[in-house]
Write a protein that holds these residues in place. Structure first.
Motif, PDB file in Angstrom:
ATOM      1  N   ARG A 178       0.647  -1.525   0.145  1.00 49.93           N
ATOM      2  CA  ARG A 178      -0.095   0.119  -0.077  1.00 49.93           C
ATOM      3  C   ARG A 178       1.343   1.290   0.156  1.00 49.93           C
ATOM      4  NH1 ARG A 178      -5.021  -0.138   4.001  1.00 49.93           N
ATOM      5  NH2 ARG A 178      -3.187  -1.889   4.703  1.00 49.93           N
ATOM      6  N   VAL A 179       2.349   0.952   0.464  1.00 52.55           N
ATOM      7  CA  VAL A 179       3.024   2.446   0.737  1.00 52.55           C
ATOM      8  C   VAL A 179       3.113   3.073  -0.242  1.00 52.55           C
ATOM      9  CG1 VAL A 179       2.962   2.567   3.075  1.00 52.55           C
ATOM     10  CG2 VAL A 179       4.601   0.890   1.710  1.00 52.55           C
ATOM     11  N   ASP A 180       3.495   1.747  -1.378  1.00 57.99           N
ATOM     12  CA  ASP A 180       4.079   2.171  -2.901  1.00 57.99           C
ATOM     13  C   ASP A 180       3.263   2.152  -3.921  1.00 57.99           C
ATOM     14  OD1 ASP A 180       6.863   1.431  -1.733  1.00 57.99           O
ATOM     15  OD2 ASP A 180       7.076  -0.799  -2.328  1.00 57.99           O
ATOM     16  N   LEU A 181       2.501   2.515  -3.656  1.00 59.88           N
ATOM     17  CA  LEU A 181       0.889   3.670  -4.649  1.00 59.88           C
ATOM     18  C   LEU A 181       1.004   4.095  -4.829  1.00 59.88           C
ATOM     19  CD1 LEU A 181      -2.352   1.775  -2.795  1.00 59.88           C
ATOM     20  CD2 LEU A 181      -0.667   0.545  -4.319  1.00 59.88           C
ATOM     21  N   THR A 182       0.835   4.819  -6.336  1.00 62.09           N
ATOM     22  CA  THR A 182       1.660   6.334  -7.227  1.00 62.09           C
ATOM     23  C   THR A 182       0.194   6.620  -7.300  1.00 62.09           C
ATOM     24  OG1 THR A 182       1.289   4.985  -9.474  1.00 62.09           O
ATOM     25  CG2 THR A 182       3.575   4.743  -8.126  1.00 62.09           C
ATOM     26  N   VAL A 183       0.040   7.667  -7.421  1.00 59.77           N
ATOM     27  CA  VAL A 183      -1.469   8.024  -8.123  1.00 59.77           C
ATOM     28  C   VAL A 183      -1.617   7.762  -8.872  1.00 59.77           C
ATOM     29  CG1 VAL A 183      -2.879  10.556  -8.858  1.00 59.77           C
ATOM     30  CG2 VAL A 183      -0.725  10.686  -7.060  1.00 59.77           C
TER      31      VAL A 183
END
Length: 114
Positions: A60-65
């Motif tokens: 989840r912390v690596d998600l981009t816009v």
């Protein structure tokens, strides 16, 4: 959805993982994508499905816009199909089932089978 820690992103993450009931590997196999094999030019792939497979491999912390936009689009597609037809109709209509499977949702699979 500007921050990856917001409640809105958390809700989208949960909803996305609820509606996408195929694993990244299953989705890639469905789309005909093998990691070490060149794609066949005659096979049309779903760019949205490939993006879903990539997101499934992320934290989840690596998600981009862009990932968040894809996740919302997939949730919208699956929810639209669910509103248009019950699960049985989704599974029995090949076009509808393929559309859903191209984004990682197999209507033949029970919700707890991932």
């Amino acid at each position: 959805m500007t921050t990856h820690r917001s409640a809105e992103v958390d809700d989208l993450w949960k909803t996305f993982h609820r509606v996408v009931n195929m694993t990244s590997r299953e989705l890639r196999e469905w789309l005909g994508v093998q990691p070490d094999i060149a794609p066949q030019p005659t096979h049309e792939r779903s760019p949205l499905g490939l993006a879903v497979a990539d997101i499934l491999a992320k934290r989840r912390v690596d998600l981009t816009v862009e990932d968040l936009a894809v996740m919302q689009r997939v949730v919208d597609v699956v929810e639209e199909e669910a509103a248009a037809a019950p699960r049985r109709a989704q599974a029995n209509d090949e076009r509808r089932r393929h559309r859903l499977m191209n984004v990682g949702h197999d209507p033949l699979r029970a919700d707890d089978q991932r």
